[in-house]
Each structure stands twice: as structure tokens, then as C-alpha cells.
Write an enzyme that holds these catalytic residues in place. Structure first.
Site, PDB file in Angstrom:
ATOM      1  N   ASP A  22       0.871  -1.181   0.000  1.00 42.59           N
ATOM      2  CA  ASP A  22       0.000   0.000   0.000  1.00 42.59           C
ATOM      3  C   ASP A  22       0.902   1.222   0.000  1.00 42.59           C
ATOM      4  O   ASP A  22       1.527   1.556   1.001  1.00 42.59           O
ATOM      5  CB  ASP A  22      -0.890  -0.035   1.247  1.00 42.59           C
ATOM      6  CG  ASP A  22      -1.710   1.242   1.434  1.00 42.59           C
ATOM      7  OD1 ASP A  22      -1.532   2.197   0.667  1.00 42.59           O
ATOM      8  OD2 ASP A  22      -2.525   1.272   2.384  1.00 42.59           O
ATOM      9  N   GLN A  37       0.673   6.551   1.003  1.00 41.83           N
ATOM     10  CA  GLN A  37       1.315   7.631   1.748  1.00 41.83           C
ATOM     11  C   GLN A  37       2.793   7.802   1.401  1.00 41.83           C
ATOM     12  O   GLN A  37       3.461   8.647   1.991  1.00 41.83           O
ATOM     13  CB  GLN A  37       1.176   7.367   3.258  1.00 41.83           C
ATOM     14  CG  GLN A  37      -0.246   7.318   3.760  1.00 41.83           C
ATOM     15  CD  GLN A  37      -0.949   8.668   3.683  1.00 41.83           C
ATOM     16  OE1 GLN A  37      -0.321   9.716   3.601  1.00 41.83           O
ATOM     17  NE2 GLN A  37      -2.275   8.638   3.709  1.00 41.83           N
TER      18      GLN A  37
END
Length: 407
Positions: free
Chosen positions: A201, A204
């Protein structure tokens, strides 16, 4: 920071010029969504004014130009993360859809009863819920790598958790709640040594430092446009070509097929197999513009600015009486999460808003890590390339104001 002119950068973001509640806007919520430079806004407007048409099937000039822009955006993304092939870039709505796509295609095909999916305790809900759903659908088990009190992964636990039952490791590159930067290259090496694929993921991470998916070695990498100064509703799933080609379609409809009869469907090639229906054309165009903007500034320069500002912000917040930082990893970027003694984070955020300061309060879609730190919520100031030391100073003044209000 001398190589990075943050004041010049701020001029590229029209939204930052405004006042809110009679005060200059201090925007410290970029981990939730980042603001957009004029170059991105102009690219979207220009597309609608000059090139708007549907892609791939039209023979008229507008469709040809729109297709060129859309597929050109795919190549821009490929270059940005150093993928081998543009076919490894799938456009999705965002990180959440990218992870769900992998869970419901690769996962449904390769995970069964008695198998395990391994995640970490610091994941965003978007990298927990799809795997929990998959486990419920298939009879598999969800296993979790623990975190310590600094907000770092307990790496000593990883080898024992990667077993012959593990079918996939899913891990965040940077925690949205803590700012922790995880050693995904090392984790990928450990997983691949046992034949286990890895999904990262990257929501960010891609705005804070260079990302090279070939260097990381991961099988899948997901990120969102709106967190990297691009439009909402567009994101990217990178998948190694051999992985994507082995996966069944995710949704049915136009553009994901080569032919349809009532008796047989022949599916399209990768990546179009995973892009059913009319895509987010202006989103792809805007995302490409955001990437060009980031590259014009230089990802290494952005990373250095981020490191310096994080160091300044950490020291400044630690000077506030009664403030405790939540997440003190040795390597972190972009996020300063904290609690103020005896003051609920929502009250902190409300009072800061009156001072023109935007932060995020709550569990940040990371309830398990909140439970680990025994807090219901935190206040989170998240930094981006347009933030300054003056923004941090305004936050500190605002926090002193919060303490005055609550005595």
C-alpha cells in the site's frame, strides 16, 4: 532546504492563498487529501475544453486525442515508479479499489481453506477489510505482524509468520496514522524467499520519496491520485505482468472484452482486462500532470524538504506541555500524530480550525493501531511539499491556545 524553494512551490497552489475564519489558511491534512497545483487544474480544464471524448473505440479525432492522452498517462505512471512495461499499470479509483481488485482476483484464485494472508498491525482499513472479507469467503486465516511502542514492526516475528500456509503478504509502505516507513524491500525479500507474493500500500509514500517498484521487488503496488496532488477518483495498481496475466477479470462490461456472444466471452489483454467501462479520463490526465509536477521539483529534493520539516515539527511539538507523540519510529515521514493530556482530539481539531489550521482527528481508518496505543483517536498534522516552518509554528501556537481554553 536551500535546494527546495518552498515559497515558490506554494505559489503553484491557488487554494493556499485564501483566508479561513479571518486567518491565513494553514493546511496540515495532506495525508487525507493533498491540494492541487495550478498545473493539474489547467490540465483537466484543457482536456475538457479541447480533447474530451471516449477512448479506444472511436475513429474521430477527439477520441484519438483522448486515447493518446489516457495511454500517455499510463506511460507517465510507468516511468514514475520504474515499472518494466506500461501493461503493468492498471488505472483504478484509488488505493482501496486496487487492493480490493487483488483480493478478489488473485486472492480468490490462490487462497483457500487453511491458507493464510499476512498483514501488519498498522494497516489502514483499506488493507485490512478486503483481506478479512477474502478470508471469510475462502476459509483462510488472517495473520498479523505486531508493532512495538515506537510504532515499528516487530521484524523478529516476521520469519515465524511467513509459513508454507502464507499465500500473500500485504503491507503499507508508510503508515497513514504513524508516519512509520516500513522496510518493504527487506520484507519482500523474506517473503519471496518462501515463494510468497507481496502487495504494498503506497498511498502515503509516493509523495514523499522516490519509489522504484523494481528495486523494491514487490508483486503489487497501489496508490491514489488525490494524495499525490492529482484528482480524486483515480489511482494505480502496479502488478508484475506475469501476476496480472494470471488473474481473472475484476468487473464485467465494456473495454475489458475482446468479443462477446451469448455463448462465449473472450477477455481483453492486460491491463484493459481490469478497466471495465468508461475510465476516469480526466483523472488520468490530471494524475499525469501531477507526476510531471513532482518530477519538475525533483523527488530527492522533496524528500530532503520533508526530512527537514519533520525534524523541525517533531522538536516543536515535543515542546508543547502535555503533548505525547503517537508513533516515534526512527524512520518516518509526513505524519505527526499526537494526543494532548485530558483533551479529546476532536476538541483540539475544532479549536485549531478557529485559528485557520486544518488537521485531521479520529482513528484515521486505522483502529487496530489506535487500540495498540490505547487511545480512541489522535490529532494528526500531516506535512506536504508546500508546508513550511511557519505552518508548524502556527500549529504550536494553536495548541497553546487549546491548552488555554481547557485551563
Amino acid at each position: 532546504m536551500s535546494a527546495f524553494d518552498v515559497q515558490r512551490v506554494r505559489e503553484d497552489f491557488p487554494i493556499l492563498r485564501q483566508e479561513v475564519r479571518g486567518r491565513p489558511l494553514v493546511y496540515l491534512d495532506s495525508a487525507a487529501t493533498a491540494q492541487k497545483p495550478q498545473a493539474v487544474i489547467d490540465a483537466i480544464v484543457r482536456f475538457y475544453q479541447h480533447d474530451n471524448a471516449n477512448v479506444h473505440r472511436g475513429v474521430h479525432v477527439l477520441s484519438e486525442r483522448a486515447t493518446e492522452a489516457y495511454e500517455g498517462a499510463r506511460e507517465t505512471v510507468r516511468e514514475f515508479i520504474n515499472a518494466r512495461d506500461a501493461r503493468e499499470i492498471v488505472f483504478v479509483r484509488g488505493t482501496t479499489e486496487a487492493i480490493n481488485l487483488v483480493a478478489q482476483t488473485y486472492g480468490r484464485k490462490n487462497v483457500g481453506p487453511g491458507d493464510e494472508v499476512l498483514i501488519t498491525h498498522m494497516e489502514h482499513h483499506a488493507n485490512i477489510v478486503p483481506w478479512r472479507m477474502l478470508c471469510e469467503q475462502t476459509g483462510a486465516t488472517l495473520r498479523v505482524i505486531p508493532v512495538d511502542d515506537r510504532g515499528e514492526l516487530v521484524l523478529d516475528a516476521v520469519d515465524a509468520l511467513l509459513t508454507e500456509k502464507t499465500r500473500l503478504l500485504a503491507v503499507t509502505h508508510v503508515s497513514n496514522a504513524l508516519g512509520t516507513v516500513n522496510p518493504v524491500k527487506e520484507l519482500t525479500r523474506k517473503a519471496h524467499a518462501k515463494g510468497i507474493p507481496v502487495l504494498v500500500d503506497g498511498a502515503q509514500s509516493v509523495t514523499h520519496f522516490p519509489v522504484d517498484v523494481r528495486e523494491l521487488g514487490c508483486d503489487f503496488y497501489a496508490f491514489s491520485g488525490h494524495k499525490m496532488f492529482g484528482p480524486t477518483g483515480i489511482g494505480v495498481l502496479y502488478g508484475r505482468l506475469e501476476r496480472l496475466e494470471s488473474m481473472p477479470p475484476y468487473q464485467g462490461g465494456g473495454d475489458m472484452i475482446l468479443s462477446v456472444t451469448m455463448e462465449k466471452i473472450t477477455y481483453n489483454r492486460v491491463p484493459h482486462r481490469f478497466e471495465a467501462g468508461t475510465p476516469n479520463l480526466e483523472g488520468a490526465v490530471g494524475l499525469a500532470a501531477a507526476i510531471r509536477y513532482l518530477r519538475s521539483l525533483g523527488m530527492d529534493a522533496i524528500a530532503e524538504h520533508d526530512r527537514a520539516l519533520m525534524a523541525y515539527g517533531t522538536q516543536a511539538l515535543e515542546s508543547v506541555p502535555g503533548l505525547r507523540l503517537v508513533g516515534t519510529a526512527r524512520e518516518k515521514v509526513g505524519v505527526l500524530s499526537f494526543v494532548l493530556e485530558d483533551i479529546h482530539p476532536h476538541d483540539v481539531g475544532t479549536i485549531l480550525d478557529r485559528e485557520g489550521i486544518c488537521i485531521r482527528t479520529g482513528h484515521h481508518c486505522a483502529q487496530p493501531v489506535m487500540q495498540h496505543f490505547k487511545v480512541p483517536a489522535t490529532a494528526r498534522a500531516s506535512l506536504a511539499l508546500y508546508n513550511t516552518r511557519e505552518d508548524v509554528d502556527a500549529l504550536v501556537r494553536g495548541l497553546h491556545k487549546v491548552r488555554e481554553v481547557f485551563g
